[in-house]
Design an enzyme around this catalytic site. Sequence first.
Site, mmCIF file in Angstrom:
data_model
loop_
_atom_site.group_PDB
_atom_site.id
_atom_site.type_symbol
_atom_site.label_atom_id
_atom_site.label_comp_id
_atom_site.label_asym_id
_atom_site.label_seq_id
_atom_site.Cartn_x
_atom_site.Cartn_y
_atom_site.Cartn_z
ATOM 1 N N PRO A 181 -45.401 -58.041 -9.070
ATOM 2 C CA PRO A 181 -45.079 -57.309 -7.833
ATOM 3 C C PRO A 181 -46.202 -56.346 -7.394
ATOM 4 O O PRO A 181 -46.954 -55.848 -8.233
ATOM 5 C CB PRO A 181 -43.814 -56.521 -8.203
ATOM 6 C CG PRO A 181 -43.219 -57.284 -9.346
ATOM 7 C CD PRO A 181 -44.380 -57.864 -10.099
ATOM 8 N N PHE A 182 -46.258 -56.144 -6.092
ATOM 9 C CA PHE A 182 -47.185 -55.178 -5.482
ATOM 10 C C PHE A 182 -48.647 -55.502 -5.783
ATOM 11 O O PHE A 182 -49.485 -54.618 -5.873
ATOM 12 C CB PHE A 182 -46.842 -53.746 -5.916
ATOM 13 C CG PHE A 182 -45.391 -53.402 -5.676
ATOM 14 C CD1 PHE A 182 -44.885 -53.403 -4.385
ATOM 15 C CD2 PHE A 182 -44.539 -53.143 -6.729
ATOM 16 C CE1 PHE A 182 -43.539 -53.135 -4.155
ATOM 17 C CE2 PHE A 182 -43.207 -52.873 -6.513
ATOM 18 C CZ PHE A 182 -42.701 -52.870 -5.218
ATOM 19 N N ARG A 183 -48.917 -56.820 -5.958
ATOM 20 C CA ARG A 183 -50.302 -57.272 -6.204
ATOM 21 C C ARG A 183 -50.900 -56.700 -7.497
ATOM 22 O O ARG A 183 -52.110 -56.670 -7.664
ATOM 23 C CB ARG A 183 -51.223 -56.924 -5.026
ATOM 24 C CG ARG A 183 -50.698 -57.367 -3.686
ATOM 25 C CD ARG A 183 -51.326 -58.679 -3.236
ATOM 26 N NE ARG A 183 -50.788 -59.130 -1.964
ATOM 27 C CZ ARG A 183 -49.843 -60.081 -1.849
ATOM 28 N NH1 ARG A 183 -49.355 -60.681 -2.919
ATOM 29 N NH2 ARG A 183 -49.411 -60.453 -0.662
ATOM 30 N N LEU A 184 -50.002 -56.243 -8.398
ATOM 31 C CA LEU A 184 -50.513 -55.720 -9.683
ATOM 32 C C LEU A 184 -50.460 -56.863 -10.703
ATOM 33 O O LEU A 184 -49.753 -56.805 -11.706
ATOM 34 C CB LEU A 184 -49.678 -54.514 -10.128
ATOM 35 C CG LEU A 184 -49.742 -53.335 -9.139
ATOM 36 C CD1 LEU A 184 -48.815 -52.206 -9.567
ATOM 37 C CD2 LEU A 184 -51.181 -52.817 -9.032
#
Length: 205
Positions: A181-184
Site C-alpha cells: 500500500p501507498f507505493r511502499l
Amino acid sequence: MNENGLTEGDFTEHAEPFRLFSEWLADATKSEPNDPNGVALATVDTDGMPDVRMVLLKGFDEQGFVFYTNFESAKGREILATMKAAMCFHWKSLRRQVRIRGPVEIVSDAEADAYFATRPRGSRIGAWASKQSRPLESRFALEKAVAEYTARHAIGEIPRPAHWSGFRIVPQAIEFWHDRPFRLHDRIVFSRTADGGWEKSRLYP
Ligand SMILES: Cc1cc2nc3c(=O)[nH]c(=O)nc-3n(C[C@H](O)[C@H](O)[C@H](O)COP(=O)(O)O)c2cc1C
C-alpha cells in the site's frame, strides 16, 4: 510468502534467488489468464539504443534463464553483438515484478535440438519460413514460404534451423518486487558475489 508482501521471514529464508523465483512463477501459473512465462526482454543495439519485446521463458535453473528465437532477428543480432540482456516479468494478477540482468550465453546445440523437437510441427515449419524481423512484402509471401517448407518437410523429422536457437541470461542480479500500500513496495535484490554466491539487500521502493 504472505499476500501482503515479502515478509521478514521470506527475506531471511532465501539464500539464493531461484527457489523464490520458482515459487512466484508457480503462483503466476495459477493466477495469470495466459502466458505466465511471458517476459519483456531488453537489449541494446550497437549505438547503445535500447530495444524491448516480449518472449517466452522456456527454462531456468542455477545456470540462468532461457528463451528461444531467431538469431538473425533484431534481438538475435543485438545480443550476438553485446552478449548482454535483461528481462522483466510483471504478473498483474499478483502485483509482482521480477527483474533479471546479466551476460548471455548461447544454449548448447543438444539443448536447442531437444526443445525444438517439443514444438508443434507448425511452429517448427514457422521457424524455417519466418525471416524474423526482416521486411515482409505481403502476408501471401509468408504463407507461400510456409507451404514450401511444409512440402519440403512432408516426410520425416523437421531439423532445427541453424539460425534458430536459445539464449541463456546468466543472472548477475535478480530483483523481486511486491506491491504494498501507498507505493511502499517491497524490493529485494540478489546480487552475484565474486565467489559465485549471492548477497541480498532490501531497496527503498
Ligand atoms: C507473449 C509473447 C511471447 C513471445 N515469445 C517470443 C519468443 O519466445 N521468441 C521470439 O522470438 N519471439 C517471441 N514473441 C515475438 C516478439 O515479441 C517479437 O515480436 C519478435 O521476436 C521480433 O522481435 P525483434 O525484432 O526485436 O527480434 C512473443 C511475443 C509475445 C507478445
